[in-house]
Design an enzyme around this catalytic site. Structure first.
Site, PDB file in Angstrom:
ATOM      1  N   PHE A 289       1.218 -12.507  15.940  1.00 40.71           N
ATOM      2  CA  PHE A 289       0.989 -11.130  15.479  1.00 40.71           C
ATOM      3  C   PHE A 289       1.765 -10.902  14.189  1.00 40.71           C
ATOM      4  O   PHE A 289       2.980 -11.118  14.153  1.00 40.71           O
ATOM      5  CB  PHE A 289       1.436 -10.099  16.529  1.00 40.71           C
ATOM      6  CG  PHE A 289       1.159  -8.684  16.086  1.00 40.71           C
ATOM      7  CD1 PHE A 289      -0.104  -8.122  16.253  1.00 40.71           C
ATOM      8  CD2 PHE A 289       2.143  -7.928  15.462  1.00 40.71           C
ATOM      9  CE1 PHE A 289      -0.370  -6.825  15.820  1.00 40.71           C
ATOM     10  CE2 PHE A 289       1.884  -6.627  15.021  1.00 40.71           C
ATOM     11  CZ  PHE A 289       0.626  -6.070  15.205  1.00 40.71           C
TER      12      PHE A 289
ATOM     13  N   ASP B 218       8.097 -15.097  10.146  1.00 39.69           N
ATOM     14  CA  ASP B 218       8.028 -13.659  10.420  1.00 39.69           C
ATOM     15  C   ASP B 218       9.111 -13.326  11.448  1.00 39.69           C
ATOM     16  O   ASP B 218       8.968 -13.605  12.636  1.00 39.69           O
ATOM     17  CB  ASP B 218       6.619 -13.330  10.947  1.00 39.69           C
ATOM     18  CG  ASP B 218       6.466 -11.861  11.345  1.00 39.69           C
ATOM     19  OD1 ASP B 218       7.483 -11.158  11.526  1.00 39.69           O
ATOM     20  OD2 ASP B 218       5.306 -11.425  11.498  1.00 39.69           O
TER      21      ASP B 218
ATOM     22  N   LYS C 271      10.783  -3.516  11.234  1.00 34.07           N
ATOM     23  CA  LYS C 271      11.109  -2.859  12.506  1.00 34.07           C
ATOM     24  C   LYS C 271      12.460  -2.137  12.449  1.00 34.07           C
ATOM     25  O   LYS C 271      12.536  -1.051  11.901  1.00 34.07           O
ATOM     26  CB  LYS C 271      11.068  -3.869  13.646  1.00 34.07           C
ATOM     27  CG  LYS C 271       9.636  -4.323  13.961  1.00 34.07           C
ATOM     28  CD  LYS C 271       9.099  -3.778  15.258  1.00 34.07           C
ATOM     29  CE  LYS C 271       7.587  -3.706  15.267  1.00 34.07           C
ATOM     30  NZ  LYS C 271       6.945  -5.023  15.446  1.00 34.07           N
TER      31      LYS C 271
HETATM   32  C1  LIG Z   1       5.602  -5.262  14.582  1.00 30.74           C
HETATM   33  C2  LIG Z   1       5.377  -6.565  13.945  1.00 30.74           C
HETATM   34  C3  LIG Z   1       4.681  -6.676  12.718  1.00 30.74           C
HETATM   35  C4  LIG Z   1       4.050  -5.493  12.025  1.00 30.74           C
HETATM   36  O1  LIG Z   1       4.979  -4.530  11.646  1.00 30.74           O
HETATM   37  P1  LIG Z   1       4.473  -3.038  11.273  1.00 30.74           P
HETATM   38  O2  LIG Z   1       5.713  -2.366  10.759  1.00 30.74           O
HETATM   39  O3  LIG Z   1       3.932  -2.434  12.523  1.00 30.74           O
HETATM   40  O4  LIG Z   1       3.429  -3.175  10.228  1.00 30.74           O
HETATM   41  C5  LIG Z   1       4.531  -7.937  12.167  1.00 30.74           C
HETATM   42  N1  LIG Z   1       5.045  -9.015  12.760  1.00 30.74           N
HETATM   43  C6  LIG Z   1       5.720  -8.964  13.927  1.00 30.74           C
HETATM   44  C7  LIG Z   1       6.272 -10.212  14.529  1.00 30.74           C
HETATM   45  C8  LIG Z   1       5.902  -7.733  14.565  1.00 30.74           C
HETATM   46  O5  LIG Z   1       6.552  -7.672  15.724  1.00 30.74           O
END
Ligand SMILES: *Cc1c(COP(=O)(O)O)cnc(C)c1O
Length: 378
Positions: free
Chosen positions: A122, A207, A236
């Site tokens: 994700f 990420d 986050k």
């Molecule tokens: C939440 C999340 C995102 C996206 O972040 P947003 O601020 O909602 O756009 C991307 N990568 C990971 C691993 C996440 O947990």
């Protein structure tokens, strides 16, 4: 989001303090999901609130072309805290934007277009980041997304080696897949990713939007594994719930990143909140604390011998895989025990509490889980 879990009995949240949220009647809830990992130092930490309020009164916004001391201070702090070798900082307003920038930078710096991403991964919901997100239902209504994205099984080194070639701009992955069910990269996988991307001249993008800032027990999950990516993204909880993301880059990426910008990049108010949040994480030694409390939590969960399939994770990113749907358990935890947790797919209950919680909070979560799993699962 909340409609999904609490569709029968909405809980309206009015106030927060430390690991707790309160509704209008003053009922206290333990926020065991840290509102999607956005409050690593707890809700309304006084240091963060103080710095933010002070900045609100001084200056709300100035265009990014003028240096601003609060933004400069944040650049310096993030550079100092970034994994060695990736000290160039790009600031934006969310996780998906941080990944969007990472993908653009990797394409510009390599001159290639192909992106390799992982199944179950994700990375956000804007067109570029969404194209690298696995779940088809998130993507289908919006296709076509950006082209040239190939998915590999997470953890399969051979598949990875086969997918990364001379045409590859980047390999993008989470060190522990969060939303995909709390799956940590198997031993050696990040090293293999480092080798394969380096050989091909591609960028390794990690990420750390969910894992970073101490959650897995060290400031960055890549540090535990001794791997230096070319780009790390974070967001986050970096500004305790105010909107901010950051893309940390190696020199070779920063030297040739194309032409990218954003009006709100490093705005003074979020920068003040982020700076204060980073100070608290460092001063209160929250990564080490998260490691200790996370270990305690998993040990307790296992010792409780709950009727569940698996307990896994790192630090305070914990997944409990249950036998049936996680939704009813989440609802019972919230309504009967006033504990707010998160799902990670249909059958995994995800705990990502503030990094400040104590062992007593962890024990309370285990006792509550013991209670809610007792009847239906056994
Ligand atoms: C939440 C999340 C995102 C996206 O972040 P947003 O601020 O909602 O756009 C991307 N990568 C990971 C691993 C996440 O947990």
């Amino acid at each position: 989001m909340s409609g999904f879990v609490f569709s029968e009995k909405p809980i309206e949240i009015e106030r927060g303090e430390g690991p707790y949220l309160y509704d209008a009647d003053g009922t206290e809830y333990l926020d065991a999901g840290a509102s999607y990992a956005c409050t690593p130092v707890g809700h309304c930490h006084p240091t963060v609130v103080g710095a933010t309020v002070e900045q609100v009164e001084r200056l709300l916004y100035v265009q990014g072309s003028y240096p601003n001391p609060v933004r400069t201070e944040l650049y310096e702090k993030l550079s100092a805290l970034a994994p060695d070798g990736i000290e160039n900082v790009w600031l934006c307003n969310s996780g998906t934007e941080a990944n969007e920038a990472a993908l653009k930078f990797a394409r510009a710096a390599t001159g290639n277009s192909k992106i390799v991403a992982t199944k179950r991964g994700f990375h956000g919901r804007t067109m570029g980041a969404l194209a690298t997100t696995w779940k088809p239902t998130y993507k289908r209504p919006y296709e076509p997304l950006i082209e040239d994205v190939e998915f590999v099984d997470y953890g399969d080194e051979d598949a990875l080696a086969a997918a990364i070639d001379d045409e590859t701009a980047a390999f993008l992955l989470e060190p522990v897949q969060g939303e995909g069910g709390v799956h940590a990269a198997p031993e050696g996988y990040l090293e293999a990713a480092r080798d394969a991307t380096a050989d091909a001249g591609a960028a390794l993008i990690v990420d750390e939007i969910q894992t970073g800032l101490g959650r897995t027990g060290s400031l960055w999950a890549v540090e535990e594994r001794g791997v230096t990516p070319d780009i790390v993204t974070t967001a986050k909880g970096i500004a305790s719930g105010l909107p901010m993301g950051a893309t940390l880059c190696a020199d070779w990426i920063a030297a040739d990143y194309g032409d990218h910008a954003s009006t709100f990049s490093g705005g003074p108010v979020v920068s003040a909140a982020a700076s204060a949040t980073l100070d608290v994480i460092v001063e209160e030694e929250l990564p080490a604390h998260a490691a200790a409390v996370g270990t305690h939590l998993r040990e307790k969960l296992r010792a409780a011998d709950l009727p569940v399939r698996d307990v896994r994770g790192e630090g305070l990113l914990v997944g409990v895989e249950v036998k049936r749907g996680a939704n009813r358990l989440l609802r019972d935890l919230a309504l009967e025990h006033h504990i707010l947790a998160l799902p990670a797919g249909r059958t995994v209950l995800r705990l990502l509490p503030p990094l400040t919680i104590g062992r007593d909070h962890a024990d309370r979560v285990v006792d509550a889980l013991d209670d809610v799993t007792g009847g239906a699962e056994g």
